[in-house]
Motif scaffolding. Sequence first.
Motif, short mmCIF file in Angstrom:
data_model
loop_
_atom_site.label_atom_id
_atom_site.label_comp_id
_atom_site.label_asym_id
_atom_site.label_seq_id
_atom_site.Cartn_x
_atom_site.Cartn_y
_atom_site.Cartn_z
N ALA A 180 0.82 -1.22 0.00
CA ALA A 180 0.00 0.00 0.00
C ALA A 180 0.85 1.26 0.00
CB ALA A 180 -0.92 -0.01 1.23
N GLY A 181 2.15 1.12 0.26
CA GLY A 181 3.04 2.28 0.29
C GLY A 181 2.79 3.20 1.47
N ILE A 182 2.46 2.60 2.63
CA ILE A 182 2.16 3.41 3.82
C ILE A 182 3.11 3.04 4.96
CG2 ILE A 182 -0.27 3.69 3.22
CD1 ILE A 182 -0.93 1.49 5.27
N PRO A 183 3.31 3.95 5.91
CA PRO A 183 4.19 3.66 7.05
C PRO A 183 3.52 2.74 8.06
CG PRO A 183 3.24 5.83 7.30
CD PRO A 183 2.80 5.33 5.96
N VAL A 184 4.36 2.13 8.91
CA VAL A 184 3.84 1.23 9.94
C VAL A 184 4.64 1.41 11.22
CG1 VAL A 184 5.28 -0.68 9.10
CG2 VAL A 184 3.30 -1.17 10.53
N LEU A 185 3.92 1.43 12.34
CA LEU A 185 4.56 1.44 13.66
C LEU A 185 4.42 0.04 14.25
CD1 LEU A 185 4.38 4.11 16.44
CD2 LEU A 185 4.05 1.70 17.00
N VAL A 186 5.55 -0.56 14.62
CA VAL A 186 5.57 -1.91 15.19
C VAL A 186 5.86 -1.81 16.68
CG1 VAL A 186 6.65 -4.18 15.12
CG2 VAL A 186 6.37 -2.87 13.00
N GLY A 187 4.85 -2.14 17.49
CA GLY A 187 5.02 -2.12 18.94
C GLY A 187 5.01 -3.52 19.53
N THR A 188 4.95 -4.54 18.68
CA THR A 188 4.93 -5.92 19.13
C THR A 188 6.24 -6.27 19.84
OG1 THR A 188 3.51 -6.53 17.28
CG2 THR A 188 4.71 -8.31 18.37
N THR A 189 6.15 -6.96 20.97
CA THR A 189 7.35 -7.38 21.70
C THR A 189 7.62 -8.86 21.46
OG1 THR A 189 6.07 -7.81 23.72
CG2 THR A 189 7.04 -5.61 23.46
N GLY A 190 8.75 -9.33 21.96
CA GLY A 190 9.12 -10.72 21.78
C GLY A 190 9.65 -11.02 20.38
N LEU A 191 10.14 -9.98 19.68
CA LEU A 191 10.64 -10.17 18.32
C LEU A 191 11.96 -10.94 18.33
CD1 LEU A 191 9.96 -6.66 16.71
CD2 LEU A 191 8.47 -8.68 16.77
N GLU A 192 12.13 -11.78 17.32
CA GLU A 192 13.34 -12.57 17.13
C GLU A 192 14.20 -11.90 16.05
OE1 GLU A 192 14.22 -15.03 18.97
OE2 GLU A 192 12.32 -15.34 20.04
N PRO A 193 15.47 -12.32 15.92
CA PRO A 193 16.33 -11.72 14.89
C PRO A 193 15.71 -11.71 13.50
CG PRO A 193 17.66 -13.04 16.37
CD PRO A 193 16.23 -13.27 16.77
N GLU A 194 15.00 -12.78 13.14
CA GLU A 194 14.40 -12.82 11.81
C GLU A 194 13.32 -11.76 11.63
OE1 GLU A 194 12.61 -16.44 14.09
OE2 GLU A 194 14.56 -15.40 13.93
N ASN A 195 12.63 -11.39 12.73
CA ASN A 195 11.65 -10.31 12.66
C ASN A 195 12.32 -8.98 12.39
OD1 ASN A 195 10.23 -12.04 15.39
ND2 ASN A 195 9.29 -12.01 13.36
N HIS A 196 13.45 -8.75 13.06
CA HIS A 196 14.18 -7.50 12.84
C HIS A 196 14.75 -7.44 11.43
CE1 HIS A 196 13.89 -5.75 16.82
NE2 HIS A 196 14.07 -6.96 17.33
N GLU A 197 15.16 -8.58 10.90
CA GLU A 197 15.64 -8.62 9.51
C GLU A 197 14.51 -8.26 8.55
OE1 GLU A 197 17.21 -12.54 9.09
OE2 GLU A 197 18.88 -12.19 10.48
N ALA A 198 13.30 -8.74 8.85
CA ALA A 198 12.15 -8.42 8.01
C ALA A 198 11.84 -6.92 8.07
CB ALA A 198 10.93 -9.23 8.45
#
Length: 243
Positions: free
Chosen positions: A68-86
């Motif tokens: 959609a070409g829109i910004p996103v705020l990610v407040g989800t916790t418990g992220l793993e390295p692969e989530n940060h890579e994404a």
Amino acid sequence: MARIGIVGSEGRMGHALAAAIRDGGHEVAGGVDRGHGDVAELAAKSDALVDFSAPAALQATLDAAIAAGIPVLVGTTGLEPENHEAIDRAAAGIAVLQTGNTSLGVTMLAHLVREAASRLGDDWDIEVVEMHHRMKVDAPSGTALLLGEAAAEGRGIELAAHSERGRDGITGSRADGAIGFASLRGGTVAGEHTVYFAGPEERLALTHLAENRAIFARGAVKGLGWLIGKPAGRYTMPQVLGL
């Protein structure tokens, strides 16, 4: 006025976000939660997305925001390295603000922790203690890790190589330069975090107490208002406050 879509809309944070979005003069574009609703359809009618759901849902949120070409705020916790890579990959095409805590007070606390860690000597031990409600599933909390990272940055070290967690039994003496974590769970505590700097014959304690989830929702809405219109990239809450 911005149209903001909520991923994780039926949880406690989702309801707090909806109220904060309206109180902030914006519009709730809609919400999706646990297989109910299509995040791509939500993104198509939104000016921004906010995701406080679960790590497993993050990739779908990022894909929808990119499409959609829109910004996103990610407040989800418990992220793993692969989530940060994404998130890093998504930030090449859209603006992404990711944080372990959207509270403006916690953002300032992390700044103070970083400053204290950079100025106090290595003979000051650092311990991060957090308490949350009995239903929280991840530990240490995302905020505790955020504060630990701030302390590590102040010391110029890598947190992963200097972290002590889950002490039990005969553990031996505390490792020099370690950043310790302790997690408490019980009741309905929205969030309490204290960073202790324990030096020779004196202690410094920096504390933040969250009285209601509304503080995280208000901070997220402020962050979204700042994020909309920013070029592609990965952003943080300290930037929202100009720190």
